[in-house]
Write an enzyme that holds these catalytic residues in place. Structure first.
Site, PDB file in Angstrom:
ATOM      1  CE  LYS A  15      70.940 -36.906 -64.134  1.00  0.00           C
ATOM      2  NZ  LYS A  15      70.504 -35.815 -63.235  1.00  0.00           N
ATOM      3  NE  ARG A  90      67.236 -41.235 -60.731  1.00  0.00           N
ATOM      4  CZ  ARG A  90      67.199 -40.382 -61.751  1.00  0.00           C
ATOM      5  NH1 ARG A  90      67.694 -40.700 -62.906  1.00  0.00           N
ATOM      6  NH2 ARG A  90      66.677 -39.209 -61.599  1.00  0.00           N
ATOM      7  NE  ARG A 129      63.849 -29.689 -65.852  1.00  0.00           N
ATOM      8  CZ  ARG A 129      64.363 -30.808 -65.355  1.00  0.00           C
ATOM      9  NH1 ARG A 129      65.497 -31.291 -65.830  1.00  0.00           N
ATOM     10  NH2 ARG A 129      63.759 -31.436 -64.372  1.00  0.00           N
ATOM     11  NE  ARG A 162      61.203 -33.564 -65.376  1.00  0.00           N
ATOM     12  CZ  ARG A 162      62.408 -34.120 -65.206  1.00  0.00           C
ATOM     13  NH1 ARG A 162      63.328 -34.001 -66.159  1.00  0.00           N
ATOM     14  NH2 ARG A 162      62.682 -34.786 -64.114  1.00  0.00           N
ATOM     15  NE  ARG A 173      63.384 -34.665 -59.628  1.00  0.00           N
ATOM     16  CZ  ARG A 173      63.383 -33.609 -60.443  1.00  0.00           C
ATOM     17  NH1 ARG A 173      62.466 -32.683 -60.330  1.00  0.00           N
ATOM     18  NH2 ARG A 173      64.297 -33.513 -61.378  1.00  0.00           N
TER      19      ARG A 173
END
Ligand code: AP5
Ligand code: MG
Length: 216
Positions: A15, A90, A129, A162, A173
């Site tokens: 996203k 969300r 990431r 992160r 998550r």
């Protein structure tokens, strides 16, 4: 009338990556609820302190504070033409709140691209990431590496991993997404706004499919 694009999809599906590209191409501002929370955490605001207690566990920040934060952000002049919403709404309550806000801002949600990928791919992407400290530019040590190790290609700032990209938090998550966010798939499908995009393709191909979906 202002145009709002809602990007829907699980953690790690791309996203943020795609929102940044679409923002450059369309001139619509990119608004990421996660980035707004992370900025508040960095600045140690009250909102940041509250959000952190949820984010480190992979849980959602409560609807009321999230909605208030987005409403405040949409009041900025750079949202006059609309925005690309990444990570908001969300929950069904947030989607209803967005509908109400659209009256306030004379806007409409045109299309809701729903980007999909298999769960093992999401986990693989998030564990590799790297994010830029200054502006949230996104890289991946396997799939989209930076040119100079540890440095953002765009602004030279430091890249970091992160906190919530640890394997057990990613798992949580994804469960939270399935439980609380996936009802939005039928919500937007019922409103005739949903367009499914295969997020397992290359970043470039996903962008092409998104641009096509937005054109039609
Ligand atoms: P948020 O920051 O929104 O995280 P998320 O939804 O879990 O999504 P991610 O940012 O992890 O993934 P992404 O889809 O943006 O993928 P990306 O482009 O980075 O939210 C964080 C937390 O904040 C939440 O857990 C919650 O606590 C809180 N929060 C936020 N919004 C909230 C709300 N509305 N209500 C309540 N709480 C909220 O890509 C991932 C990786 O894959 C990158 O390394 C990238 O380079 C790579 N990649 C991307 N596309 C491809 C591709 N096509 N092929 C190969 N690699 C790719
Ligand atoms: Mg993101």
């Amino acid at each position: 009338m202002a145009t709002f694009i809602v990007l829907l999809g699980p953690p790690g599906v791309g996203k943020g990556t795609q929102a940044k590209i679409l923002s450059e191409q369309s001139g619509l501002v990119h608004i990421s609820s996660g980035d707004l929370f992370r900025e508040n955490i960095k600045n140690q605001t009250e909102l940041g302190k509250l959000a952190q207690t949820y984010m480190t566990k992979g849980e959602l920040v409560p609807n009321d504070v999230t909605i208030a934060m987005i409403r405040e952000r949409l009041h900025h002049p750079d949202c006059k033409k609309g925005a690309i919403l990444d990570g908001f709404p969300r929950t069904p309550a947030q989607a209803d709140a967005l509908e109400n806000m659209l009256h306030e801002f004379d806007g409409h949600v045109d299309v809701v691209p729903f980007i999909t990928a298999a769960e093992d791919i999401l986990v693989e992407r998030l564990s590799a990431r790297w994010t830029c400290r200054a502006n949230g530019h996104i890289f991946n040590e396997k799939f989209n590496p930076e040119k100079e190790a540890g440095k953002c290609d765009f602004d030279g700032s430091e890249l970091y991993q992160r906190d919530d990209d640890k394997a057990e938090t990613v798992k949580r998550r994804i469960d939270v997404y399935l439980d609380q966010t996936s009802p939005l798939i039928s919500y937007y499908r019922d409103h005739d706004k949903l367009v499914e995009i295969d997020g397992m393709q290359s970043i470039e191909q996903v962008t092409r499919d998104l641009l096509n979906a937005l054109k039609n």
